[in-house]
Design an enzyme around this catalytic site. Structure first.
Site, PDB file in Angstrom:
ATOM      1  N   HIS A  22     106.615  41.985 -14.083  1.00  0.00           N
ATOM      2  CA  HIS A  22     108.170  41.856 -13.860  1.00  0.00           C
ATOM      3  C   HIS A  22     108.989  43.064 -13.969  1.00  0.00           C
ATOM      4  CE1 HIS A  22     107.405  37.527 -15.267  1.00  0.00           C
ATOM      5  NE2 HIS A  22     107.407  37.425 -14.005  1.00  0.00           N
ATOM      6  N   LYS A  46     110.330  21.506 -19.799  1.00  0.00           N
ATOM      7  CA  LYS A  46     110.998  20.838 -20.862  1.00  0.00           C
ATOM      8  C   LYS A  46     110.908  21.475 -21.983  1.00  0.00           C
ATOM      9  CE  LYS A  46     111.085  16.119 -18.932  1.00  0.00           C
ATOM     10  NZ  LYS A  46     109.945  15.961 -18.000  1.00  0.00           N
ATOM     11  N   ARG A  95     101.277  39.694  -6.025  1.00  0.00           N
ATOM     12  CA  ARG A  95     100.320  40.255  -6.787  1.00  0.00           C
ATOM     13  C   ARG A  95      99.015  40.221  -5.965  1.00  0.00           C
ATOM     14  NH1 ARG A  95     101.096  36.482 -11.817  1.00  0.00           N
ATOM     15  NH2 ARG A  95     101.300  35.060 -10.131  1.00  0.00           N
ATOM     16  N   SER A 133     102.849  35.144 -16.827  1.00  0.00           N
ATOM     17  CA  SER A 133     103.693  34.501 -17.814  1.00  0.00           C
ATOM     18  C   SER A 133     102.615  33.518 -18.425  1.00  0.00           C
ATOM     19  CB  SER A 133     104.901  34.206 -17.566  1.00  0.00           C
ATOM     20  OG  SER A 133     105.817  34.902 -17.006  1.00  0.00           O
TER      21      SER A 133
END
Ligand code: PNS
Length: 168
Positions: A22, A46, A95, A133
């Site tokens: 990023h 959540k 990517r 991530s």
């Protein structure tokens, strides 16, 4: 003669957490556009690893020396947020070919919703192409090495979270 309208780009994502892939894309975008707004999607999951405010603080810290990088959270439709910010470009990182299908679909849907907004795909340095991530979270949780794959502040915050979890 009036000066040209500044070209504002939005780089949207979850950034949970920010990775060096990023960072690479944001740096590239900051060199091309007058301003790049890193737009964090609020409450995607959540149970995100980092809260919205933690993610904002991390990205602001990493880019504190960059005048034209802004960091904000957004909710609702991305195109509405982008138009509200007077942005004309959406930046997404690509990517590998495997990213393409999802990204292509999103770009065309966003174009359908807001024809004046252009999606620009940027490739990170190839040394970051395997980083996501999701994998960072998984590897870190299982005790794997993530140094060099995320900014040092992200690693520090992950370690701090792990310590408070162990104490509890
Ligand atoms: O980092 P991510 O999770 O791949 O980012 C996905 C993101 C935030 C770009 C996408 O989920 C999004 O734009 N969400 C906002 C809601 C929206 O506009 N949905 C329609 C997209 S075509």
């Amino acid at each position: 003669m009036s000066s040209p309208t500044p070209r504002v780009a939005i780089y949207p994502g979850s950034f949970d957490p920010l990775t060096n892939g990023h960072v690479d894309i944001i740096e590239r975008g900051a060199r091309i556009f007058d301003a790049i707004i890193v737009a964090i999607l609020a409450n995607v999951e959540k149970t995100p690893l980092f809260s919205e405010n933690e993610r904002i603080a991390i990205i602001r810290d990493v880019f504190k020396g960059h005048q034209n990088v802004q960091v904000e959270a957004f909710s609702g439709l991305l195109v509405e947020y982008a138009l509200h910010k007077n942005a004309t470009v959406l930046v997404r990182g690509l990517r590998a070919v495997s990213d393409f299908e999802y990204e292509f679909q999103m770009a065309l849907m966003n174009r359908h919703l807001a024809p004046g907004l252009e999606t620009v795909f940027m490739m990170p340095d190839e040394k970051y192409t395997y980083i996501s991530s999701r994998l960072i979270k998984e590897v870190f949780t299982l005790g794997g090495e993530i140094t060099g794959l995320v900014p040092p502040v992200v690693e520090e915050k992950l370690l701090a979270k792990q310590k408070t979890k162990k104490k509890a």
